[in-house]
Design a protein around this motif. Structure first.
Motif, PDB file in Angstrom:
ATOM      1  N   LEU B  22      -1.515  -8.587  -3.949  1.00 22.50           N
ATOM      2  CA  LEU B  22      -2.137  -8.831  -2.646  1.00 22.50           C
ATOM      3  C   LEU B  22      -1.189  -8.452  -1.512  1.00 22.50           C
ATOM      4  O   LEU B  22      -1.595  -7.786  -0.554  1.00 22.50           O
ATOM      5  N   ALA B  23       0.079  -8.873  -1.623  1.00 22.18           N
ATOM      6  CA  ALA B  23       1.039  -8.588  -0.559  1.00 22.18           C
ATOM      7  C   ALA B  23       1.302  -7.088  -0.443  1.00 22.18           C
ATOM      8  O   ALA B  23       1.444  -6.554   0.651  1.00 22.18           O
ATOM      9  N   ALA B  24       1.350  -6.405  -1.584  1.00 22.29           N
ATOM     10  CA  ALA B  24       1.696  -4.983  -1.555  1.00 22.29           C
ATOM     11  C   ALA B  24       0.499  -4.081  -1.274  1.00 22.29           C
ATOM     12  O   ALA B  24       0.638  -3.050  -0.620  1.00 22.29           O
ATOM     13  N   HIS B  25      -0.681  -4.450  -1.741  1.00 22.40           N
ATOM     14  CA  HIS B  25      -1.816  -3.526  -1.666  1.00 22.40           C
ATOM     15  C   HIS B  25      -3.081  -4.106  -1.058  1.00 22.40           C
ATOM     16  O   HIS B  25      -4.090  -3.397  -0.946  1.00 22.40           O
ATOM     17  N   GLY B  26      -3.080  -5.376  -0.705  1.00 18.23           N
ATOM     18  CA  GLY B  26      -4.251  -5.944  -0.032  1.00 18.23           C
ATOM     19  C   GLY B  26      -5.317  -6.487  -0.970  1.00 18.23           C
ATOM     20  O   GLY B  26      -5.232  -6.379  -2.191  1.00 18.23           O
ATOM     21  N   ARG B 102       2.092 -11.790   4.538  1.00 17.08           N
ATOM     22  CA  ARG B 102       1.163 -10.726   4.116  1.00 17.08           C
ATOM     23  C   ARG B 102       0.008 -11.320   3.308  1.00 17.08           C
ATOM     24  O   ARG B 102      -1.138 -10.896   3.434  1.00 17.08           O
TER      25      ARG B 102
END
Lengths: 195, 195
Positions: B22-26, B102
């Motif tokens: 989630l933090a890296a790619h949403g 994020r």
């Protein structure tokens, strides 16, 4: 009606439908099918105007950002030294501005992962902070700001306070009425010695 | 290893993989397939622990919120009157706290459209503001705050400033270094007469 007008009007209709869907239901609602249904056209028409839904998302975001800039410009034209008024032009004090913030929050979650979106977001935030700093310099020159004020620092704080207030408002409109939003902002400006 | 430990450990591994994705790619990266690949297990295992990806999203968000509360509690245990320290516990001053922000931004865009998520977000924001107000009342009682300070108003402003700064940082880490984040916060606390 000339074809070019028809084209731009239809593109605008698609963007407006996308704006309403995004604000009401989030990024997942931005599908070719739902946008077409909302406009009352075929999916082919939507695909004609926007390569993909990221393309439409960007257009929806840009339109919201342009509305905000138009509000800022109108306020600056009325009184370029009205710092409270300028910031209020950006706060979610009515339904239209709150819808724009819902669009931005939906866009943010994409902007964190799409480089060109993130760069655009950064650029707009920096521009806002610079604009606030410029108004504060004008106020300082006119003796209408605490002479001890660290303007770059204060402009950054105001620039952060705007999305911060907006984020509180969208989740807690009852706790963050327009009166309270204005009071929270006015408290900051009073401490900065704005007069 | 007893089965109950195994269960909780595996659930935590799935949550951690979800957090990183989630933090890296949403939000779009939160699929059963990608989470399973990241953990190195089958999709059946992921589905065993989480009904759907909204369920995992909520767990990822809750875990981030719990980490933030643990940071706050640790700071409050060290010095319950250190307002700057308490707020810094929440700011994205390092990679771990930035990752949590994020996660929250990704969650926000869902929370705007899922009622129980939105209510949770509202509740946590109100709790933070109340906590800030309580610390400020303690400072006022100890003569360590401007006696003219409107505490509820100032606590709301600080509560808004925290996500506002975080939103600037995630899009503009070069423009919002930890030094600048602290300076923007310190400027506010100085104006409030915190000492």
């Amino acid at each position: 009606v000339p074809r070019v007008v028809d084209h731009e009007q239809r593109r605008r209709e698609v963007t407006e439908a996308g704006t309403r869907l995004l604000a009401a239901h989030g990024r997942a609602a931005l599908t070719v099918r739902r946008v077409a249904d909302a406009v009352g056209c075929s999916t082919t028409v939507v695909s004609h105007y926007f390569t993909d839904m990221d393309d439409l998302l960007y257009e929806v975001y840009t339109a919201a950002a342009e509305r905000a800039r138009a509000r800022l410009d109108a306020m600056a034209a009325a009184d370029p030294a009205d710092l409270q008024g300028l910031i209020e032009a950006l706060l979610p004090l009515d339904a239209a501005r709150e819808q724009d913030w819902r669009v931005w929050f939906a866009f943010w979650s994409e902007a964190l992962h799409v480089e060109r979106f993130g760069l655009d977001q950064r650029s707009r935030a920096r521009t806002t902070t610079q604009r606030l700093a410029k108004v504060m310099k004008g106020l300082a020159a006119a003796g209408r700001l605490d002479p001890e004020c660290d303007i770059p620092n204060a402009a950054r704080r105001l620039g952060a306070l705007i999305p911060g207030i907006a984020a509180q408002v969208v989740f807690d409109p009852a706790g963050w009425t327009p009166v309270r939003q204005r009071a929270v902002l006015a408290g900051e400006l009073a401490m900065l010695g704005v007069r």
